[in-house]
Design an enzyme around this catalytic site. Structure first.
Site, mmCIF file in Angstrom:
data_model
loop_
_atom_site.group_PDB
_atom_site.id
_atom_site.type_symbol
_atom_site.label_atom_id
_atom_site.label_comp_id
_atom_site.label_asym_id
_atom_site.label_seq_id
_atom_site.Cartn_x
_atom_site.Cartn_y
_atom_site.Cartn_z
ATOM 1 C CG ASN A 105 -1.786 -0.681 1.077
ATOM 2 O OD1 ASN A 105 -2.842 -1.575 -0.364
ATOM 3 N ND2 ASN A 105 -2.280 -1.598 2.242
ATOM 4 C CG ASP A 141 -9.611 -6.410 -3.763
ATOM 5 O OD1 ASP A 141 -9.327 -7.625 -5.321
ATOM 6 O OD2 ASP A 141 -9.020 -6.686 -3.098
#
Length: 426
Positions: free
Chosen positions: A32, A126
């Site tokens: 991330n 996602d």
């Protein structure tokens, strides 16, 4: 850097359960962090070097996107990338690649800063329906960006990005990162309130500071950015991925083995370790490693996700699977993303005792004897959780597509085998 094929391969991971896993795992750089830091390299025409970059599919896609925009990227060893974007050759990231990567939205701010415009197809990854771009667009409009008619998002800042002071409607991580990247290119002082404060947001602030952006308030809900200066290149080593570390800890714990996980900071692991201890898992975390060992797990009353520094949503799937092996009842509440819990309904077919209260809450009664079956990896984190379930059960599980999980876990099959997992790929 030569672009690699981005074909839609579908592989199946075959897992034989019932083996205790033991050994050492070294985590890679934070997934991330890698994506926003790569996007930040577009803000300068000078060379940037990133080390400890995770070897995962999402990074590969972001590299392809950058190359398509004109960046020259060299891979020096398995985890080091040098990036230079002397000229921007396009204002539109490849729509096919954008459709595979939620993090592609992070390219918009740098493109607006460099060329005054950006065209972005709907990002994939996602939960694309749940994760809207509302917060990103709100921040950009505050900085003078106009949205025009067209397919996807057609954004214009022909007069330059404008420094602004604003409150984000949601403490979105990627929304905050989009605002940061745009503010770095907006001349003057910007203030972002209700900002996300996760470690990867702080790491983006650190990298931007190394490039020459003045930032105050990193790690708090208010960020002040002095932008608009000509930015330099920078060299930065990514911090270890604490979500990956927590994932491997659960993998070891659910099989009753002993696993040492190295590479993540203890302070980043605290929200995860706190919940693992509430489930009576024997674990120890220090500056060097996180160790988990075989334990008699106990259900706890409730586990709830929340923004940093609370328990992260990225760990909720794995902890739900771990709770199936704990004695007693646990209510798990993920207020952010409903699809993760829906994906875990498959555990019922393995023998887990689950009750899905609503899209955000699930009750787990354990312990349950799990048996192997065919499983569908609908998203990255629940996919890793289903692998954990296969390892904890008896018999054979077929988990597909493996590529969904490899988006965030590098060298997954080899690392599973290194701690004793009986796995193969079809």
């Amino acid at each position: 850097m030569k672009k690699e094929s981005s074909g839609n391969n579908r592989s199946t991971l075959v897992v034989e359960g019932g083996y205790k896993l033991n050994g050492r795992i070294d985590v890679e750089g934070n997934k991330n962090s890698a994506l926003p830091l790569l996007a930040a390299c577009l803000l300068t025409d000078q060379v940037c070097e990133l080390t400890n970059v995770p070897c995962i599919r999402d990074v590969d896609v972001m590299v392809e996107l950058l190359v398509g925009l004109g960046a020259e990227i060299e891979k020096n060893g398995p985890t080091t990338l040098t990036v230079q974007c002397a000229k921007i050759s396009s204002d539109e990231p490849d729509p096919a690649l954008v459709g595979r990567l939620r993090g592609s939205v992070l390219l918009v701010g740098p493109l607006l800063a460099r060329v005054g415009r950006a065209r972005l197809a709907p990002p994939g990854g996602d939960f694309p329906a749940r994760r809207t771009l509302a917060v990103h667009l709100q921040a950009l409009k505050e900085m003078g960006v106009k949205e025009q008619d067209g397919n996807g998002h057609v954004l214009d800042a022909g007069d330059g990005l404008r420094a602004a002071s604003f409150y984000l409607d949601e403490a979105s991580v990627t929304g905050t990162e989009t605002a940061l990247l745009a503010a770095a290119g907006a001349r003057g002082a910007s203030e972002i309130r209700h900002a996300a404060s996760e470690p990867h947001v702080v790491e983006l602030c650190t990298f931007l500071s190394e490039m020459g952006v003045e930032i105050e308030g990193a790690g708090t809900s208010t960020l002040r950015i002095q932008g608009g200066a000509r930015l330099t290149g920078a060299t930065h080593r990514l911090q270890g991925d604490y979500i990956e570390a927590g994932s491997w800890a659960v993998i070891g714990a659910i099989t009753g083995g002993e696993v040492d996980v190295y590479g993540a900071r203890a302070v980043d692991l605290e929200p995860i370790v706190s919940v693992l201890k509430r489930l009576k898992l024997q674990c120890d975390s220090n500056a060097e490693r996180l160790t988990v060992s075989g334990s008699k797990l106990k259900g706890c009353r409730q586990i709830t996700t929340a923004p940093w520094p609370a328990f992260p949503s990225d760990m909720v799937s794995l902890v739900t699977v771990l709770a199936t092996q704990a004695e007693g009842r646990t209510l798990i509440h993920d207020w952010m993303y409903e699809l993760r819990l829906f994906a875990l309904e498959q555990l019922s077919g393995m023998g887990a005792n689950l009750f899905l209260c609503d899209p955000h809450r699930i009750i787990v009664d354990g312990p349950s004897d799990l048996t192997g079956r065919n499983l569908d990896t609908r998203d990255l984190r629940s996919g890793m959780a289903l692998i954990a379930a296969g390892l904890a059960g008896t018999g054979i599980s077929h988990i597909a597509p493996l590529e969904t999980v490899e988006r965030g876990y590098g060298n997954l099959v080899a690392r599973l085998r290194s701690i004793g997992a009986q796995v193969s790929v079809e």
